[in-house]
Design a protein around this motif. Structure first.
Motif, PDB file in Angstrom:
ATOM      1  N   PHE A 112       0.830  -1.193   0.000  1.00  0.00           N
ATOM      2  CA  PHE A 112       0.000   0.000   0.000  1.00  0.00           C
ATOM      3  C   PHE A 112       0.869   1.249   0.000  1.00  0.00           C
ATOM      4  CE2 PHE A 112      -1.959   3.542   2.242  1.00  0.00           C
ATOM      5  CZ  PHE A 112      -3.092   3.743   1.477  1.00  0.00           C
ATOM      6  N   GLU A 113       1.940   1.264   0.791  1.00  0.00           N
ATOM      7  CA  GLU A 113       2.808   2.438   0.891  1.00  0.00           C
ATOM      8  C   GLU A 113       3.433   2.784  -0.465  1.00  0.00           C
ATOM      9  OE1 GLU A 113       6.375   4.132   3.705  1.00  0.00           O
ATOM     10  OE2 GLU A 113       6.526   2.054   3.013  1.00  0.00           O
ATOM     11  N   LYS A 114       3.820   1.784  -1.218  1.00  0.00           N
ATOM     12  CA  LYS A 114       4.397   2.034  -2.552  1.00  0.00           C
ATOM     13  C   LYS A 114       3.364   2.747  -3.428  1.00  0.00           C
ATOM     14  CE  LYS A 114       6.725  -0.364  -6.363  1.00  0.00           C
ATOM     15  NZ  LYS A 114       6.052   0.233  -7.481  1.00  0.00           N
ATOM     16  N   TRP A 115       2.118   2.245  -3.461  1.00  0.00           N
ATOM     17  CA  TRP A 115       1.065   2.886  -4.239  1.00  0.00           C
ATOM     18  C   TRP A 115       0.809   4.297  -3.720  1.00  0.00           C
ATOM     19  CZ3 TRP A 115      -3.599   5.121  -3.120  1.00  0.00           C
ATOM     20  CH2 TRP A 115      -4.424   5.417  -4.210  1.00  0.00           C
ATOM     21  N   TYR A 116       0.738   4.455  -2.417  1.00  0.00           N
ATOM     22  CA  TYR A 116       0.514   5.756  -1.783  1.00  0.00           C
ATOM     23  C   TYR A 116       1.571   6.762  -2.253  1.00  0.00           C
ATOM     24  CZ  TYR A 116       0.135   9.185   2.029  1.00  0.00           C
ATOM     25  OH  TYR A 116       0.002  10.338   2.760  1.00  0.00           O
ATOM     26  N   ASN A 117       2.826   6.371  -2.182  1.00  0.00           N
ATOM     27  CA  ASN A 117       3.919   7.278  -2.563  1.00  0.00           C
ATOM     28  C   ASN A 117       3.871   7.663  -4.036  1.00  0.00           C
ATOM     29  OD1 ASN A 117       4.927   7.400   0.056  1.00  0.00           O
ATOM     30  ND2 ASN A 117       6.324   5.683  -0.273  1.00  0.00           N
ATOM     31  N   GLU A 118       3.336   6.799  -4.869  1.00  0.00           N
ATOM     32  CA  GLU A 118       3.227   7.084  -6.299  1.00  0.00           C
ATOM     33  C   GLU A 118       1.993   7.937  -6.637  1.00  0.00           C
ATOM     34  OE1 GLU A 118       3.183   3.152  -7.981  1.00  0.00           O
ATOM     35  OE2 GLU A 118       5.346   2.889  -7.709  1.00  0.00           O
ATOM     36  N   ASN A 119       1.002   7.987  -5.750  1.00  0.00           N
ATOM     37  CA  ASN A 119      -0.277   8.628  -6.070  1.00  0.00           C
ATOM     38  C   ASN A 119      -0.679   9.792  -5.170  1.00  0.00           C
ATOM     39  OD1 ASN A 119      -1.720   6.853  -8.274  1.00  0.00           O
ATOM     40  ND2 ASN A 119      -0.619   5.468  -6.919  1.00  0.00           N
ATOM     41  N   TYR A 120      -0.082   9.897  -4.018  1.00  0.00           N
ATOM     42  CA  TYR A 120      -0.460  10.950  -3.073  1.00  0.00           C
ATOM     43  C   TYR A 120       0.050  12.309  -3.557  1.00  0.00           C
ATOM     44  CZ  TYR A 120      -1.092  13.623   1.188  1.00  0.00           C
ATOM     45  OH  TYR A 120      -1.470  14.582   2.099  1.00  0.00           O
ATOM     46  N   TYR A 121      -0.732  13.332  -3.317  1.00  0.00           N
ATOM     47  CA  TYR A 121      -0.331  14.704  -3.631  1.00  0.00           C
ATOM     48  C   TYR A 121      -0.862  15.606  -2.529  1.00  0.00           C
ATOM     49  CZ  TYR A 121      -5.124  14.919  -5.384  1.00  0.00           C
ATOM     50  OH  TYR A 121      -6.478  14.848  -5.493  1.00  0.00           O
ATOM     51  N   GLU A 122      -0.351  16.783  -2.448  1.00  0.00           N
ATOM     52  CA  GLU A 122      -0.817  17.738  -1.448  1.00  0.00           C
ATOM     53  C   GLU A 122      -1.368  18.970  -2.132  1.00  0.00           C
ATOM     54  OE1 GLU A 122       2.223  18.468   1.480  1.00  0.00           O
ATOM     55  OE2 GLU A 122       1.911  16.497   2.379  1.00  0.00           O
ATOM     56  N   VAL A 123      -2.344  19.585  -1.471  1.00  0.00           N
ATOM     57  CA  VAL A 123      -2.940  20.831  -1.913  1.00  0.00           C
ATOM     58  C   VAL A 123      -2.875  21.758  -0.703  1.00  0.00           C
ATOM     59  CG1 VAL A 123      -5.025  21.975  -2.751  1.00  0.00           C
ATOM     60  CG2 VAL A 123      -4.496  19.641  -3.505  1.00  0.00           C
ATOM     61  N   GLN A 124      -2.250  22.897  -0.889  1.00  0.00           N
ATOM     62  CA  GLN A 124      -2.086  23.816   0.234  1.00  0.00           C
ATOM     63  C   GLN A 124      -3.439  24.203   0.834  1.00  0.00           C
ATOM     64  OE1 GLN A 124       0.159  27.353  -0.652  1.00  0.00           O
ATOM     65  NE2 GLN A 124       0.268  27.954   1.488  1.00  0.00           N
ATOM     66  N   GLY A 125      -3.539  24.079   2.153  1.00  0.00           N
ATOM     67  CA  GLY A 125      -4.751  24.457   2.854  1.00  0.00           C
ATOM     68  C   GLY A 125      -5.890  23.464   2.743  1.00  0.00           C
ATOM     69  N   GLU A 126      -5.622  22.273   2.263  1.00  0.00           N
ATOM     70  CA  GLU A 126      -6.678  21.276   2.031  1.00  0.00           C
ATOM     71  C   GLU A 126      -6.180  19.897   2.444  1.00  0.00           C
ATOM     72  OE1 GLU A 126     -10.281  20.094   1.074  1.00  0.00           O
ATOM     73  OE2 GLU A 126      -9.886  21.848  -0.151  1.00  0.00           O
ATOM     74  N   VAL A 127      -7.020  19.141   3.103  1.00  0.00           N
ATOM     75  CA  VAL A 127      -6.734  17.742   3.405  1.00  0.00           C
ATOM     76  C   VAL A 127      -7.042  16.934   2.152  1.00  0.00           C
ATOM     77  CG1 VAL A 127      -7.443  15.773   4.830  1.00  0.00           C
ATOM     78  CG2 VAL A 127      -7.277  18.056   5.846  1.00  0.00           C
ATOM     79  N   VAL A 128      -6.197  15.969   1.834  1.00  0.00           N
ATOM     80  CA  VAL A 128      -6.419  15.103   0.680  1.00  0.00           C
ATOM     81  C   VAL A 128      -6.762  13.704   1.209  1.00  0.00           C
ATOM     82  CG1 VAL A 128      -5.373  14.128  -1.402  1.00  0.00           C
ATOM     83  CG2 VAL A 128      -4.860  16.474  -0.736  1.00  0.00           C
ATOM     84  N   CYS A 129      -7.859  13.123   0.714  1.00  0.00           N
ATOM     85  CA  CYS A 129      -8.410  11.869   1.240  1.00  0.00           C
ATOM     86  C   CYS A 129      -8.314  10.737   0.229  1.00  0.00           C
ATOM     87  CB  CYS A 129      -9.882  12.050   1.580  1.00  0.00           C
ATOM     88  SG  CYS A 129     -10.245  13.421   2.649  1.00  0.00           S
ATOM     89  N   LEU A 130      -8.172   9.534   0.756  1.00  0.00           N
ATOM     90  CA  LEU A 130      -8.257   8.330  -0.064  1.00  0.00           C
ATOM     91  C   LEU A 130      -9.727   8.024  -0.309  1.00  0.00           C
ATOM     92  CD1 LEU A 130      -6.749   5.873  -1.308  1.00  0.00           C
ATOM     93  CD2 LEU A 130      -7.110   4.719   0.887  1.00  0.00           C
ATOM     94  N   ASP A 131     -10.117   7.884  -1.568  1.00  0.00           N
ATOM     95  CA  ASP A 131     -11.513   7.623  -1.907  1.00  0.00           C
ATOM     96  C   ASP A 131     -11.615   6.360  -2.745  1.00  0.00           C
ATOM     97  OD1 ASP A 131     -14.330   9.249  -1.985  1.00  0.00           O
ATOM     98  OD2 ASP A 131     -14.050   7.890  -3.693  1.00  0.00           O
ATOM     99  N   LYS A 132     -12.623   5.540  -2.444  1.00  0.00           N
ATOM    100  CA  LYS A 132     -12.802   4.259  -3.131  1.00  0.00           C
ATOM    101  C   LYS A 132     -13.924   4.263  -4.149  1.00  0.00           C
ATOM    102  CE  LYS A 132     -15.941   2.422   0.274  1.00  0.00           C
ATOM    103  NZ  LYS A 132     -17.033   3.162  -0.365  1.00  0.00           N
ATOM    104  N   ASP A 133     -14.763   5.312  -4.163  1.00  0.00           N
ATOM    105  CA  ASP A 133     -15.891   5.232  -5.091  1.00  0.00           C
ATOM    106  C   ASP A 133     -16.093   6.448  -5.980  1.00  0.00           C
ATOM    107  OD1 ASP A 133     -16.823   6.576  -2.800  1.00  0.00           O
ATOM    108  OD2 ASP A 133     -18.146   4.947  -2.247  1.00  0.00           O
ATOM    109  N   ILE A 134     -15.031   7.177  -6.228  1.00  0.00           N
ATOM    110  CA  ILE A 134     -15.098   8.248  -7.237  1.00  0.00           C
ATOM    111  C   ILE A 134     -14.881   7.634  -8.621  1.00  0.00           C
ATOM    112  CG2 ILE A 134     -13.848  10.243  -8.156  1.00  0.00           C
ATOM    113  CD1 ILE A 134     -14.635  11.482  -5.677  1.00  0.00           C
ATOM    114  N   LEU A 135     -13.946   6.716  -8.718  1.00  0.00           N
ATOM    115  CA  LEU A 135     -13.665   6.082 -10.013  1.00  0.00           C
ATOM    116  C   LEU A 135     -14.700   5.007 -10.347  1.00  0.00           C
ATOM    117  CD1 LEU A 135      -9.781   5.674  -9.793  1.00  0.00           C
ATOM    118  CD2 LEU A 135     -11.094   7.536 -10.834  1.00  0.00           C
ATOM    119  N   VAL A 136     -15.178   4.310  -9.327  1.00  0.00           N
ATOM    120  CA  VAL A 136     -16.153   3.233  -9.506  1.00  0.00           C
ATOM    121  C   VAL A 136     -17.296   3.495  -8.522  1.00  0.00           C
ATOM    122  CG1 VAL A 136     -16.546   0.745  -9.426  1.00  0.00           C
ATOM    123  CG2 VAL A 136     -14.305   1.623 -10.113  1.00  0.00           C
TER     124      VAL A 136
END
Length: 173
Positions: free
Chosen positions: A46-70
């Protein structure tokens, strides 16, 4: 790492908790039946995938979502998950909720014998209008929600992955 939990580890634990905690299922029934794919049960994968896909947006929390794509997805996996700004995540998650006391969609209520419509923008209620029928109110509510969703996703377009942007652009409430 240096005496602190990594963000990836905290995210991984949160995902496991949402899927496998009985208390979480009681608090939020939408997680009933959710599971984590076999490969993500291993934190290092999971950490490998996280490091390849995580990004930051200043002033905003970024969440893992399971049902935006599906839509209505119940499986956390590399093919179904994406990171998304919390403001988008919250806006989407409240899109189809029903007010238990009125049995009307959240954002629609009866005022002077008509169906009044409002949506939430940046944590503030915004007036949409009043309608004679529930069908007109629902249509207006959905249209206003889609317009605001498109404003939100365009605000974050440079950050969110193209596949998430495309899915959100074509969203239906």
């Amino acid at each position: 790492e240096n005496g602190h939990r990594k963000k990836s580890y905290t995210t991984w634990l949160g995902m496991l908790h949402r899927c496998y905690s009985k208390k979480q299922a009681e608090r939020n029934p939408s997680y009933v039946g959710c599971r984590v794919c076999d490969e993500w049960l291993c934190y290092e994968t999971f950490e490998k995938w996280y490091n390849e896909n995580y990004y930051e947006v200043q002033g905003e929390v970024v969440c893992l979502d399971k049902d935006i794509l599906v839509r209505n997805n119940k499986i956390y996996s590399p093919n179904t998950c994406v990171f998304i700004p919390n403001s988008i995540n919250v806006f989407i998650s409240k899109g189809n909720l029903i007010n238990k006391s009125s049995n009307l969609p959240i954002g629609i209520y009866i005022q002077n014998g008509k169906y009044a419509v409002q949506i939430s923008k940046h944590n503030k209620s915004c007036w949409v209008g009043c309608y004679d029928t529930l069908e007109e109110a629902i249509c207006s509510h959905q249209k206003a929600k889609l317009e605001h969703l498109r404003i939100l996703i365009n605000k974050y377009k440079e950050y969110i992955p193209n596949k998430a942007y495309d899915s959100l652009y074509n969203w239906e409430f």
